[in-house]
Motif scaffolding. Structure first.
Motif, PDB file in Angstrom:
ATOM      1  N   SER A 258      46.476 -13.850  37.027  1.00  0.00           N
ATOM      2  CA  SER A 258      45.896 -14.685  35.773  1.00  0.00           C
ATOM      3  C   SER A 258      45.438 -13.820  34.674  1.00  0.00           C
ATOM      4  O   SER A 258      45.783 -14.311  33.563  1.00  0.00           O
ATOM      5  CB  SER A 258      44.623 -15.594  36.323  1.00  0.00           C
ATOM      6  N   THR A 259      44.956 -12.630  35.027  1.00  0.00           N
ATOM      7  CA  THR A 259      44.465 -11.664  33.750  1.00  0.00           C
ATOM      8  C   THR A 259      45.297 -10.477  34.122  1.00  0.00           C
ATOM      9  O   THR A 259      45.408  -9.522  33.305  1.00  0.00           O
ATOM     10  CB  THR A 259      43.088 -11.676  33.548  1.00  0.00           C
ATOM     11  N   GLY A 260      45.735 -10.276  35.317  1.00  0.00           N
ATOM     12  CA  GLY A 260      46.394  -9.079  35.724  1.00  0.00           C
ATOM     13  C   GLY A 260      47.856  -9.020  35.488  1.00  0.00           C
ATOM     14  O   GLY A 260      48.480  -9.909  35.345  1.00  0.00           O
ATOM     15  N   ASN A 261      48.456  -7.861  35.748  1.00  0.00           N
ATOM     16  CA  ASN A 261      49.893  -7.824  35.285  1.00  0.00           C
ATOM     17  C   ASN A 261      50.514  -6.992  36.643  1.00  0.00           C
ATOM     18  O   ASN A 261      49.810  -6.105  37.201  1.00  0.00           O
ATOM     19  CB  ASN A 261      50.065  -6.918  34.141  1.00  0.00           C
TER      20      ASN A 261
ATOM     21  N   GLN B   4      42.555  -0.621  30.824  1.00  0.00           N
ATOM     22  CA  GLN B   4      41.782  -1.880  30.418  1.00  0.00           C
ATOM     23  C   GLN B   4      42.881  -2.790  29.613  1.00  0.00           C
ATOM     24  O   GLN B   4      43.915  -2.147  29.013  1.00  0.00           O
ATOM     25  CB  GLN B   4      40.668  -1.714  29.526  1.00  0.00           C
ATOM     26  N   ASN B   5      42.698  -3.976  29.656  1.00  0.00           N
ATOM     27  CA  ASN B   5      43.910  -4.827  29.016  1.00  0.00           C
ATOM     28  C   ASN B   5      43.626  -4.825  27.450  1.00  0.00           C
ATOM     29  O   ASN B   5      42.601  -5.306  27.013  1.00  0.00           O
ATOM     30  CB  ASN B   5      43.521  -6.296  29.579  1.00  0.00           C
ATOM     31  N   LEU B   6      44.404  -4.485  26.867  1.00  0.00           N
ATOM     32  CA  LEU B   6      44.406  -4.273  25.209  1.00  0.00           C
ATOM     33  C   LEU B   6      44.729  -5.384  24.579  1.00  0.00           C
ATOM     34  O   LEU B   6      44.573  -5.363  23.412  1.00  0.00           O
ATOM     35  CB  LEU B   6      45.085  -3.103  24.808  1.00  0.00           C
ATOM     36  N   SER B   7      45.266  -6.493  25.444  1.00  0.00           N
ATOM     37  CA  SER B   7      45.747  -7.789  24.340  1.00  0.00           C
ATOM     38  C   SER B   7      44.628  -8.885  24.727  1.00  0.00           C
ATOM     39  O   SER B   7      45.003  -9.738  23.907  1.00  0.00           O
ATOM     40  CB  SER B   7      47.141  -8.185  24.958  1.00  0.00           C
TER      41      SER B   7
ATOM     42  N   GLY C  93      35.870  -7.262  27.626  1.00  0.00           N
ATOM     43  CA  GLY C  93      36.027  -5.950  27.625  1.00  0.00           C
ATOM     44  C   GLY C  93      35.602  -5.258  26.006  1.00  0.00           C
ATOM     45  O   GLY C  93      36.499  -5.208  25.422  1.00  0.00           O
ATOM     46  N   MET C  94      34.271  -4.970  26.126  1.00  0.00           N
ATOM     47  CA  MET C  94      33.928  -4.453  24.695  1.00  0.00           C
ATOM     48  C   MET C  94      34.616  -3.222  24.334  1.00  0.00           C
ATOM     49  O   MET C  94      35.204  -3.352  23.127  1.00  0.00           O
ATOM     50  CB  MET C  94      32.447  -4.058  24.862  1.00  0.00           C
ATOM     51  N   VAL C  95      34.752  -2.125  25.131  1.00  0.00           N
ATOM     52  CA  VAL C  95      35.433  -0.992  24.412  1.00  0.00           C
ATOM     53  C   VAL C  95      36.708  -1.359  24.237  1.00  0.00           C
ATOM     54  O   VAL C  95      37.481  -1.009  22.904  1.00  0.00           O
ATOM     55  CB  VAL C  95      35.151   0.158  25.374  1.00  0.00           C
ATOM     56  N   SER C  96      37.498  -1.766  25.137  1.00  0.00           N
ATOM     57  CA  SER C  96      39.095  -2.244  24.870  1.00  0.00           C
ATOM     58  C   SER C  96      39.150  -3.090  23.547  1.00  0.00           C
ATOM     59  O   SER C  96      40.435  -2.715  22.771  1.00  0.00           O
ATOM     60  CB  SER C  96      39.419  -3.113  26.028  1.00  0.00           C
ATOM     61  N   ILE C  97      38.444  -4.122  23.585  1.00  0.00           N
ATOM     62  CA  ILE C  97      38.571  -5.035  22.526  1.00  0.00           C
ATOM     63  C   ILE C  97      38.532  -3.975  21.193  1.00  0.00           C
ATOM     64  O   ILE C  97      39.199  -4.084  20.123  1.00  0.00           O
ATOM     65  CB  ILE C  97      37.483  -6.230  22.421  1.00  0.00           C
ATOM     66  N   PHE C  98      37.335  -3.486  20.778  1.00  0.00           N
ATOM     67  CA  PHE C  98      37.196  -2.620  19.279  1.00  0.00           C
ATOM     68  C   PHE C  98      38.321  -1.690  19.571  1.00  0.00           C
ATOM     69  O   PHE C  98      38.850  -1.255  18.407  1.00  0.00           O
ATOM     70  CB  PHE C  98      35.983  -1.994  19.569  1.00  0.00           C
ATOM     71  N   MET C  99      38.766  -0.806  20.678  1.00  0.00           N
ATOM     72  CA  MET C  99      39.601   0.125  20.342  1.00  0.00           C
ATOM     73  C   MET C  99      40.919  -0.401  20.034  1.00  0.00           C
ATOM     74  O   MET C  99      41.650   0.235  19.292  1.00  0.00           O
ATOM     75  CB  MET C  99      39.715   0.960  21.655  1.00  0.00           C
ATOM     76  N   ALA C 100      41.329  -1.547  20.604  1.00  0.00           N
ATOM     77  CA  ALA C 100      42.719  -2.241  20.440  1.00  0.00           C
ATOM     78  C   ALA C 100      42.641  -2.440  19.011  1.00  0.00           C
ATOM     79  O   ALA C 100      43.659  -2.211  18.016  1.00  0.00           O
ATOM     80  CB  ALA C 100      42.752  -3.389  21.347  1.00  0.00           C
ATOM     81  N   GLN C 101      41.631  -2.966  18.421  1.00  0.00           N
ATOM     82  CA  GLN C 101      41.474  -3.494  17.205  1.00  0.00           C
ATOM     83  C   GLN C 101      41.664  -2.226  15.905  1.00  0.00           C
ATOM     84  O   GLN C 101      42.403  -2.270  15.195  1.00  0.00           O
ATOM     85  CB  GLN C 101      40.254  -4.193  16.622  1.00  0.00           C
ATOM     86  N   MET C 102      41.080  -1.245  16.393  1.00  0.00           N
ATOM     87  CA  MET C 102      41.054  -0.009  15.481  1.00  0.00           C
ATOM     88  C   MET C 102      42.250   0.792  15.550  1.00  0.00           C
ATOM     89  O   MET C 102      42.917   0.845  14.576  1.00  0.00           O
ATOM     90  CB  MET C 102      39.926   0.999  16.236  1.00  0.00           C
ATOM     91  N   VAL C 103      42.816   0.753  16.589  1.00  0.00           N
ATOM     92  CA  VAL C 103      44.234   1.476  16.738  1.00  0.00           C
ATOM     93  C   VAL C 103      45.507   0.704  16.185  1.00  0.00           C
ATOM     94  O   VAL C 103      46.230   1.034  15.634  1.00  0.00           O
ATOM     95  CB  VAL C 103      44.565   2.126  18.243  1.00  0.00           C
TER      96      VAL C 103
ATOM     97  N   MET D 221      40.135   7.378  26.532  1.00  0.00           N
ATOM     98  CA  MET D 221      40.925   6.266  26.502  1.00  0.00           C
ATOM     99  C   MET D 221      41.759   6.100  25.272  1.00  0.00           C
ATOM    100  O   MET D 221      42.761   5.668  25.261  1.00  0.00           O
ATOM    101  CB  MET D 221      39.692   5.586  26.390  1.00  0.00           C
ATOM    102  N   LEU D 222      41.042   6.700  24.282  1.00  0.00           N
ATOM    103  CA  LEU D 222      41.853   6.938  23.058  1.00  0.00           C
ATOM    104  C   LEU D 222      43.245   7.473  22.920  1.00  0.00           C
ATOM    105  O   LEU D 222      44.212   7.061  22.711  1.00  0.00           O
ATOM    106  CB  LEU D 222      41.179   7.788  21.973  1.00  0.00           C
ATOM    107  N   ASP D 223      43.414   8.520  23.815  1.00  0.00           N
ATOM    108  CA  ASP D 223      44.611   9.041  24.251  1.00  0.00           C
ATOM    109  C   ASP D 223      45.578   8.071  24.886  1.00  0.00           C
ATOM    110  O   ASP D 223      46.618   8.191  24.603  1.00  0.00           O
ATOM    111  CB  ASP D 223      44.352  10.290  25.209  1.00  0.00           C
ATOM    112  N   TRP D 224      44.927   7.491  25.870  1.00  0.00           N
ATOM    113  CA  TRP D 224      45.929   6.546  26.480  1.00  0.00           C
ATOM    114  C   TRP D 224      46.335   5.357  25.581  1.00  0.00           C
ATOM    115  O   TRP D 224      47.250   4.738  25.706  1.00  0.00           O
ATOM    116  CB  TRP D 224      45.072   5.902  27.722  1.00  0.00           C
ATOM    117  N   VAL D 225      45.219   4.857  24.672  1.00  0.00           N
ATOM    118  CA  VAL D 225      45.612   3.895  23.926  1.00  0.00           C
ATOM    119  C   VAL D 225      46.930   4.036  22.877  1.00  0.00           C
ATOM    120  O   VAL D 225      47.775   3.478  22.870  1.00  0.00           O
ATOM    121  CB  VAL D 225      44.353   3.213  23.225  1.00  0.00           C
ATOM    122  N   LYS D 226      46.528   5.332  22.419  1.00  0.00           N
ATOM    123  CA  LYS D 226      47.651   5.715  21.573  1.00  0.00           C
ATOM    124  C   LYS D 226      48.893   5.849  22.205  1.00  0.00           C
ATOM    125  O   LYS D 226      50.060   5.472  21.529  1.00  0.00           O
ATOM    126  CB  LYS D 226      47.453   7.300  20.967  1.00  0.00           C
TER     127      LYS D 226
END
Ligand code: NAD
Length: 311
Positions: free
Chosen positions: A35-38, A175-178, A183-193, A300-305
């Motif tokens: 449902s939310t996983g992949n 963490q799910n970036l979409s 997820g507070m950190v994933s939401i803000f980090m996805a928006q930022m990057v 996390m930032l390294d991973w998101v990039k």
């Protein structure tokens, strides 16, 4: 070497727990309804049964054996989303726990570790919160998780040793970036990057206890063979209070680029501020969070990039 049922291994926390169990040479089985996983998150080597923990027939499809432990991690994990359809939340998070318990009984499994949540506490004062604090959940999600904890407590009488880990705000790679509602950190980090700007729903003065995924995985594994954690409810956080403003400022500083930030609106059922007293985790589990916020955000930032470069 053992056999473990980890529900929700297509998700953020479940997949990380499954990886660790496999690394230690165990066999891992998972049920996930995606449902939310992949499906791509499910670590290689895990036996995957696609289905829903709220469907009692799914338990006929998993290997019929006594599991060394069940890590019940699958669940709808957002307070905000629980307001969309409270009945769904009840079925997917709470009824599922009952089915897991019944399966534990019928399979002779004696150990369950449950992913509960900080959301059971609701509004609290401005000090670290221990497990003895009153519970007054403000979301359907928190109500359902609290009910699950109580089901687990009742089944202690039938010889099922359980531990409910009240997870505070977990963040980290995987963490799910979409999903912009979880997820507070994933939401803000996805928006930022990805967008070069951050939109915060709610006050910058809200505060949280942000705990890195590796420390959370350790807390689940610490429960194995740990009799002092039987029948316990245990906070899993860092004991450090971080405001939303501090989080955003740290993220932008570590990213090193111009980012515009807009604070506006609010989220249903959101808690103003909470952080954990982790004395019980230290005492019962020998839990000792190792990753401070700056180190965790950098990882996390390294991973998101990496994710955005590969996209
Ligand atoms: N991430 C956090 O900060 C946090 C904090 C407190 C508690 N938790 C709890 O930890 C658990 C895992 O959270 P997460 O962040 O990994 O979320 P996630 O959405 O990444 O993972 C949840 C997984 O469970 C699956 N799932 C959901 N309902 C299911 C069901 N009824 N049957 C089978 N599979 C189902 C999803 O497909 C997904 O793969 C949840 O129960 C959540 O409530 C998470």
């Amino acid at each position: 070497m053992g056999i473990y049922l980890v529900t929700g291994a297509a998700g953020f926390i479940g997949s990380a727990v499954a990886v660790k169990l496999l690394e230690l040479g165990n066999k891992v089985v998972t049920i996930d309804n995606l449902s939310t996983g992949n499906v791509e998150n499910i670590p290689e080597g895990v036996e995957f049964i696609e289905g829903d923990c709220q469907n009692r027939d799914i338990y006929k499809k998993i290997p019929q054996c006594r599991y060394d432990a069940i890590f019940h991690i699958a669940g709808q994990s957002s307070g905000e989303i629980s307001f969309d359809d409270p009945s769904y939340d009840l079925r997917t998070n709470t009824e599922s726990t009952l089915h897991i318990l019944k399966h534990a009984m019928s399979s002779g499994t004696k150990r369950i570790v449950y992913a509960s949540t900080v959301s059971v506490y609701g509004k609290v004062g401005d000090c670290p919160i221990s497990e003895d604090h009153s519970t007054f959940p403000e979301s359907f999600y928190g109500v359902g998780k609290l009910a699950s904890e109580n089901y687990l407590r009742i089944y202690e009488n039938y010889g099922i040793n359980s531990t409910s880990l009240r997870l505070f705000n977990v963040y980290g790679p995987g963490q799910n970036l979409s999903n912009m509602r979880q997820g507070m950190v994933s939401i803000f980090m996805a928006q930022m990057v990805m967008q070069g700007k951050i939109h915060v729903k709610g006050s910058p003065d809200r505060f949280r206890d942000l705990v890195y995924i590796d420390d959370v995985v350790d807390s689940f594994l610490d429960c194995l063979g740990c009799e002092s954690s039987y029948g316990q409810i245990i906070n899993i956080g860092t004991g450090v209070r971080t405001s939303v403003r501090e989080l955003i400022d740290d993220m932008i500083r570590l990213y090193g680029q111009e980012i515009s930030v807009k604070y506006e609106g609010s989220t249903a059922g959101d808690i103003h501020g909470i952080y954990a007293d982790i004395s019980r985790a230290r005492q019962k589990l020998n839990f000792n969070p190792m990753i401070d916020l700056e180190t965790g955000l950098l990882k996390m930032l390294d991973w998101v990039k990496g994710q955005t470069n590969n996209a």
